[in-house]
Motif scaffolding. Structure first.
Motif: not given
Length: 467
Positions: A460-463, A450-454, A17-24, A407-410
């Protein structure tokens, strides 16, 4: 008992919950592969009603409706009303439990329209009326829908024959809203067995201003179109192939095959693969020279139902997972490019779950240290774009690669209402990591994880794509 689709949906632990609400949760969205119509972005349209926004062209829903015994006229027919089609979908929804469509349907109703009523035949009319009325208001135009989900950038999927007129006009505007870029999809110039192949070459020749009568001119013509795409903001290519082609070839041999097809002479399966291998390698070299990212969606067995293909055409819901051999040709294709330092950044999306470890280990063969995550195992695709499919892809990538560089989701979607799939993905990611922390399998280093989640959600996608 947890409530359905509450604020901690899919989050099983306090750490998740913390990872999602505070970081993602609040990270912007870069949707680097979709099939959104660029003219609708340009014209910033309002959809006529919920059926137009939600059901038109959605073969995921059509497939479920057919399975539920709904007549085709309510899917692709033209002699039924918009509401009748929606009503049949609403009546189908209760039967989609445990299918991701059930989650997506209710996420989209909540996130876009603030509707938390469960959709079924009894609630259909009230939901249809409320959502359709909102869709007519200025804040629910295309830009409003995108802004509501914090969409920052989208990349459409475009034919080399496309004039990009909508992209060009949109790019020239001083106030654009979301950034929109084209992506280069030249598959019709690879699939030489297609009966329409020669006509495609004719149309391409008309655009570039010279006849495409040999392999060299085909390469020149595709490079001309790629340069045009690049001048209009393109930095990505995409391919939807059963498998990557990488047999032994010479350009002289590919030229002979091309000329046979243009003369109306049949070619052998070996000649077909030789041509495909030659043109795909040429495109790979071109992508490297342009500094693009190349994407490959492999593993789909398309158009299985011949009667439906004849009556309805492609992309209407008759495709499935294939079992094509992938490893050797993929290795040869990537290796031949890498050998001469011509391998572009590459994302490979897999549709057959039995090939997950194959792809997960293949990418490591060509990550050469020049770029973090240069060759990527793309997110769960199509039939694997669901909770288990995404968990499996992330587990494999974690076990044999570096998920931290992912690079995550689409969305890979034709719908402007599909962007909660990014939220769905982020919740699943945070749940995986949160469970590992609470199980003692990862340290309770919330700042780093949390940084990894972001990073996976956005940075990662942006870069990687350079947006």
């Amino acid at each position: 008992m947890k409530s359905f689709l509450d604020e901690n949906f899919l989050l099983q632990t306090k750490t998740a919950e913390r990872l999602y609400h505070d970081f993602a949760k609040d990270m912007p969205i870069i949707d680097y592969h979709n099939h959104l119509p660029p003219d609708q972005v340009l014209n910033n349209i309002n959809f006529k009603n919920l059926t137009h926004a939600w059901l038109a062209g959605d073969h995921y829903k059509w497939r479920a409706m057919r399975t539920n015994g709904v007549n085709e006229k309510y899917c692709t027919g033209t002699d039924t009303s918009d509401y009748e089609k929606f009503e049949k979908w609403a009546e189908t929804v209760p039967y989609t439990m445990r299918n991701p469509l059930y989650h997506w349907t209710h996420l989209e109703l909540q996130r876009y329209f603030g509707i938390d009523t469960i959709l079924n035949g009894d609630t259909a009319k009230a939901i249809y009326d409320e959502a359709s009325e909102k869709l007519q208001t200025p804040e629910f135009n295309v830009q409003g829908l995108l802004a509501s989900r914090k969409v920052e950038t989208i990349c459409t999927t475009d034919d080399p024959l496309d004039s990009l007129v909508h992209h060009k006009e949109y790019f020239d505007r001083t106030e654009q809203g979301v950034d929109m870029f084209p992506a280069f999809r030249p598959d019709k110039f690879i699939l030489i067995e297609n009966p329409a192949f020669a006509s495609y070459l004719q149309r391409l020749g008309d655009i570039v201003g010279f006849e495409i009568n040999d392999f060299d001119n085909l390469k020149k013509a595709l490079r001309s179109r790629a340069n045009f795409f690049a001048a209009n903001g393109c930095r990505i290519s995409d391919h939807g192939l059963e498998q990557i082609y990488a047999s032994e070839f010479t350009e002289e041999g590919a030229d002979k095959v091309l000329k046979k097809v243009l003369s109306g002479t049949s070619i052998s399966p070996a000649e077909e693969v030789e041509f495909k291998s030659a043109i795909l390698h040429s495109l790979g070299v071109m992508y490297s020279e342009l500094g693009w990212v190349q994407q490959f969606h492999v593993g789909a067995l398309r158009n299985n139902n011949l009667r439906a293909m004849r009556e309805l055409g492609p992309d209407t819901g008759w495709d499935s997972i294939g079992d094509f051999p992938q490893a050797q040709a993929m290795s040869r294709f990537l290796g031949k490019l890498d050998e001469f330092n011509q391998l572009a950044k590459t994302v490979i999306y897999n549709l057959n779950p039995s090939d997950n470890y194959l792809i997960g280990t293949m990418i490591g063969n060509f990550n050469d240290g020049s770029v973090a995550g240069k060759v990527q195992f793309g997110s769960g695709w199509w039939f694997l774009d669901q909770k288990k499919g995404m968990e499996d892809q992330m587990d494999v990538l974690s076990n044999v690669g570096l998920i931290s560089r992912f690079v995550g989701m689409l969305t890979d979607s034709r719908s402007f209402l599909s962007f909660p799939r990014h939220e769905y993905f982020r919740r699943i990611l945070c749940n995986l990591l949160g469970n590992d922390i609470e199980n003692g399998e990862l340290p309770n280093d919330i700042k780093w994880i949390g940084q990894m989640v972001q990073d996976i959600s956005y940075n990662n996608t942006k870069n990687y794509f350079g947006f």
